[in-house]
Design a protein around this motif. Structure first.
Motif, PDB file in Angstrom:
ATOM      1  N   TRP A   1      -6.892   8.448  -0.853  1.00  0.00           N
ATOM      2  CA  TRP A   1      -8.276   8.909  -1.445  1.00  0.00           C
ATOM      3  C   TRP A   1      -8.221  10.289  -1.321  1.00  0.00           C
ATOM      4  CZ3 TRP A   1     -11.141   5.815  -3.874  1.00  0.00           C
ATOM      5  CH2 TRP A   1     -11.244   4.302  -3.588  1.00  0.00           C
ATOM      6  N   SER A   2      -7.737  11.073  -0.460  1.00  0.00           N
ATOM      7  CA  SER A   2      -7.609  12.451  -0.876  1.00  0.00           C
ATOM      8  C   SER A   2      -6.799  12.747  -2.165  1.00  0.00           C
ATOM      9  CB  SER A   2      -7.043  13.306   0.345  1.00  0.00           C
ATOM     10  OG  SER A   2      -5.722  12.789   0.508  1.00  0.00           O
ATOM     11  N   GLY A   3      -5.828  12.213  -2.376  1.00  0.00           N
ATOM     12  CA  GLY A   3      -5.023  12.267  -3.697  1.00  0.00           C
ATOM     13  C   GLY A   3      -5.592  11.971  -4.813  1.00  0.00           C
ATOM     14  N   VAL A   4      -6.386  10.744  -4.931  1.00  0.00           N
ATOM     15  CA  VAL A   4      -7.270  10.600  -6.113  1.00  0.00           C
ATOM     16  C   VAL A   4      -8.442  11.365  -6.286  1.00  0.00           C
ATOM     17  CG1 VAL A   4      -8.931   8.566  -6.675  1.00  0.00           C
ATOM     18  CG2 VAL A   4      -6.708   8.043  -5.775  1.00  0.00           C
TER      19      VAL A   4
ATOM     20  N   PRO B   1       0.911  -1.090  -0.008  1.00  0.00           N
ATOM     21  CA  PRO B   1       0.064  -0.204   0.033  1.00  0.00           C
ATOM     22  C   PRO B   1       0.861   1.212  -0.114  1.00  0.00           C
ATOM     23  CG  PRO B   1      -0.732  -1.591   1.657  1.00  0.00           C
ATOM     24  CD  PRO B   1       0.414  -2.161   1.202  1.00  0.00           C
ATOM     25  N   MET B   2       1.900   1.226   0.537  1.00  0.00           N
ATOM     26  CA  MET B   2       2.959   2.341   0.650  1.00  0.00           C
ATOM     27  C   MET B   2       3.392   2.773  -0.655  1.00  0.00           C
ATOM     28  SD  MET B   2       3.175   3.216   3.863  1.00  0.00           S
ATOM     29  CE  MET B   2       4.471   4.030   3.898  1.00  0.00           C
ATOM     30  N   TYR B   3       3.143   2.084  -1.965  1.00  0.00           N
ATOM     31  CA  TYR B   3       3.896   2.578  -3.182  1.00  0.00           C
ATOM     32  C   TYR B   3       2.880   3.620  -3.691  1.00  0.00           C
ATOM     33  CZ  TYR B   3       7.737  -0.231  -2.494  1.00  0.00           C
ATOM     34  OH  TYR B   3       9.102  -0.626  -2.042  1.00  0.00           O
ATOM     35  N   SER B   4       1.616   3.548  -3.045  1.00  0.00           N
ATOM     36  CA  SER B   4       0.850   4.895  -3.549  1.00  0.00           C
ATOM     37  C   SER B   4       1.225   6.176  -3.372  1.00  0.00           C
ATOM     38  CB  SER B   4      -0.753   4.763  -2.924  1.00  0.00           C
ATOM     39  OG  SER B   4      -0.586   5.163  -1.589  1.00  0.00           O
ATOM     40  N   VAL B   5       2.415   6.205  -2.271  1.00  0.00           N
ATOM     41  CA  VAL B   5       3.114   7.509  -2.006  1.00  0.00           C
ATOM     42  C   VAL B   5       4.145   7.693  -3.361  1.00  0.00           C
ATOM     43  CG1 VAL B   5       4.803   8.345  -0.531  1.00  0.00           C
ATOM     44  CG2 VAL B   5       2.930   6.960   0.317  1.00  0.00           C
ATOM     45  N   ALA B   6       4.435   7.004  -3.957  1.00  0.00           N
ATOM     46  CA  ALA B   6       5.189   7.026  -5.137  1.00  0.00           C
ATOM     47  C   ALA B   6       4.377   7.670  -6.601  1.00  0.00           C
ATOM     48  CB  ALA B   6       6.096   6.080  -5.508  1.00  0.00           C
ATOM     49  N   VAL B   7       3.352   6.941  -6.547  1.00  0.00           N
ATOM     50  CA  VAL B   7       2.533   7.143  -7.735  1.00  0.00           C
ATOM     51  C   VAL B   7       1.755   8.581  -7.590  1.00  0.00           C
ATOM     52  CG1 VAL B   7       0.566   6.062  -9.124  1.00  0.00           C
ATOM     53  CG2 VAL B   7       2.172   4.614  -8.060  1.00  0.00           C
ATOM     54  N   MET B   8       1.338   8.979  -6.511  1.00  0.00           N
ATOM     55  CA  MET B   8       0.318  10.089  -6.399  1.00  0.00           C
ATOM     56  C   MET B   8       0.864  11.154  -6.604  1.00  0.00           C
ATOM     57  SD  MET B   8      -2.706   9.952  -5.714  1.00  0.00           S
ATOM     58  CE  MET B   8      -2.977   8.597  -4.983  1.00  0.00           C
ATOM     59  N   PRO B   9       2.108  11.652  -6.426  1.00  0.00           N
ATOM     60  CA  PRO B   9       2.924  12.928  -6.696  1.00  0.00           C
ATOM     61  C   PRO B   9       2.871  13.001  -8.486  1.00  0.00           C
ATOM     62  CG  PRO B   9       4.247  11.937  -5.230  1.00  0.00           C
ATOM     63  CD  PRO B   9       2.935  11.136  -5.485  1.00  0.00           C
ATOM     64  N   ILE B  10       3.127  11.951  -9.146  1.00  0.00           N
ATOM     65  CA  ILE B  10       3.113  11.856 -10.556  1.00  0.00           C
ATOM     66  C   ILE B  10       1.701  12.096 -10.995  1.00  0.00           C
ATOM     67  CG2 ILE B  10       4.047  10.496 -12.735  1.00  0.00           C
ATOM     68  CD1 ILE B  10       6.210  11.277 -10.136  1.00  0.00           C
ATOM     69  N   ALA B  11       0.534  11.133 -10.415  1.00  0.00           N
ATOM     70  CA  ALA B  11      -0.722  11.438 -11.089  1.00  0.00           C
ATOM     71  C   ALA B  11      -1.189  12.840 -10.669  1.00  0.00           C
ATOM     72  CB  ALA B  11      -1.339  10.463 -10.143  1.00  0.00           C
ATOM     73  N   LEU B  12      -1.042  13.594  -9.419  1.00  0.00           N
ATOM     74  CA  LEU B  12      -1.376  14.938  -9.439  1.00  0.00           C
ATOM     75  C   LEU B  12      -0.600  15.850 -10.105  1.00  0.00           C
ATOM     76  CD1 LEU B  12      -3.089  16.444  -7.820  1.00  0.00           C
ATOM     77  CD2 LEU B  12      -1.312  16.796  -5.954  1.00  0.00           C
TER      78      LEU B  12
END
Length: 305
Positions: free
Chosen positions: A294-297, A28-39
């Motif tokens: 969820w806040s990032g998505v 689950p922690m790897y959402s930390v890597a994906v979210m900045p790129i997605a945002l």
């Protein structure tokens, strides 16, 4: 570097090897890597109406590999100080091979940087490479010798900048080769939710932190004051989004972020009730991951819409 072995003290709890490996890998922690790129990409799409999917995909894969390096190297560095002696899901403790984990981590770093180099080559612009190398430097300074700034209670600040303003700007720049106020403001919000994960990870390990000389924010504040601070940190995410919408910096659809109130409320209530009970509060970082995700998505969705 000198890899000095520190004895591992096994815990009496009977936990399956599969669960220990899952806890060590921390999917689950790897959402930390994906979210900045997605945002950063979502803000770029809102402002330009286009996405370069090749760059986006390469950047996401590189970010995941770089975060894997950071997680692996942190396990190695923590094993040297003894802070992980009561952590059965440390990869070093699970494998008993510190050098193997160290070099696997370095391989992830080299591969991840190769992806960033590819983007820089495609664009004939080294800006993104410079930013990501700076992020890697901050990541090393967090736990790596001789800095070990995380032991001085500075981990959350390093985390904020690495996964907030720097990473989001790099992602936005990779799509537009320029900057924007909206992407910077969005990066502040993401930086806060990412730092919250690290903040929450300290509640259950105060004794181990003290024994290793680690002055984490929770060691400095105490678990009660840390629990009292948490609602203000979570609330700042929603207050800032509302303010940026009111100022016309964010589209009104970004108010969808209020849909992440349930995990934020759950996190605050859970920590308030169990802040001084390590066994019960140890899962709060995963509730913080849920809030971050969820806040990032929803923030990304707000910009895309």
């Amino acid at each position: 570097m000198t890899l000095k072995p520190v004895p591992y003290t096994p815990t009496p709890a009977r936990v399956s090897r599969k669960k220990l490996w899952m806890a060590a890998i921390k999917p689950p922690m790897y959402s930390v890597a994906v979210m900045p790129i997605a945002l950063g990409t979502a803000v770029a799409y809102a402002e330009t109406g286009r996405i370069d999917w090749g760059i986006f995909t390469t950047f996401v894969m590189a970010a995941i590999l770089i975060l894997a390096w950071e997680n692996l190297s942190n396990d190695v560095f923590d094993s040297e100080t003894g802070i992980d002696r009561n952590k059965p899901h440390s990869l070093v403790n699970l494998t008993g091979n510190k050098s193997l984990i160290f070099w696997i981590g370095n391989s992830c770093l080299v591969t991840g940087i190769a992806g960033i180099l590819a983007i820089a080559w495609w664009q004939q612009d080294v800006t993104i490479l410079a930013i990501i190398l700076l992020c890697c430097g901050l990541g090393y300074a967090y736990q790596g010798p001789p800095f070990r700034l995380g032991y001085q209670g500075l981990g959350e600040i390093l985390c904020f900048f690495s996964f907030g303003p720097l990473a989001v700007f790099a992602a936005y720049y990779s799509q537009t080769q320029t900057g924007s106020i909206a992407s910077f403001m969005a990066s502040i919000i993401l930086g806060i939710t990412t730092s919250l994960i690290l903040f929450c990870s300290h509640f259950h390990q105060v004794e181990d932190d003290l024994a290793a000389g680690k002055r984490s924010p929770i060691v400095r504040l105490g678990t009660r004051r840390g629990a009292q601070l948490l609602p203000w940190l979570c609330g700042s995410v929603f207050a800032l989004t509302g303010a940026f919408v009111a100022l016309g910096l964010f589209p009104v659809w970004t108010l969808l972020i209020f849909g992440s109130l349930p995990p934020a409320i759950k996190l605050c209530r859970h920590v308030r009730a169990n802040h001084n009970q390590p066994a019960r509060v140890s899962n709060c970082k995963f509730i913080a991951v849920s809030f971050h995700f969820w806040s990032g998505v929803l923030l990304c969705l707000g910009f895309v819409l």
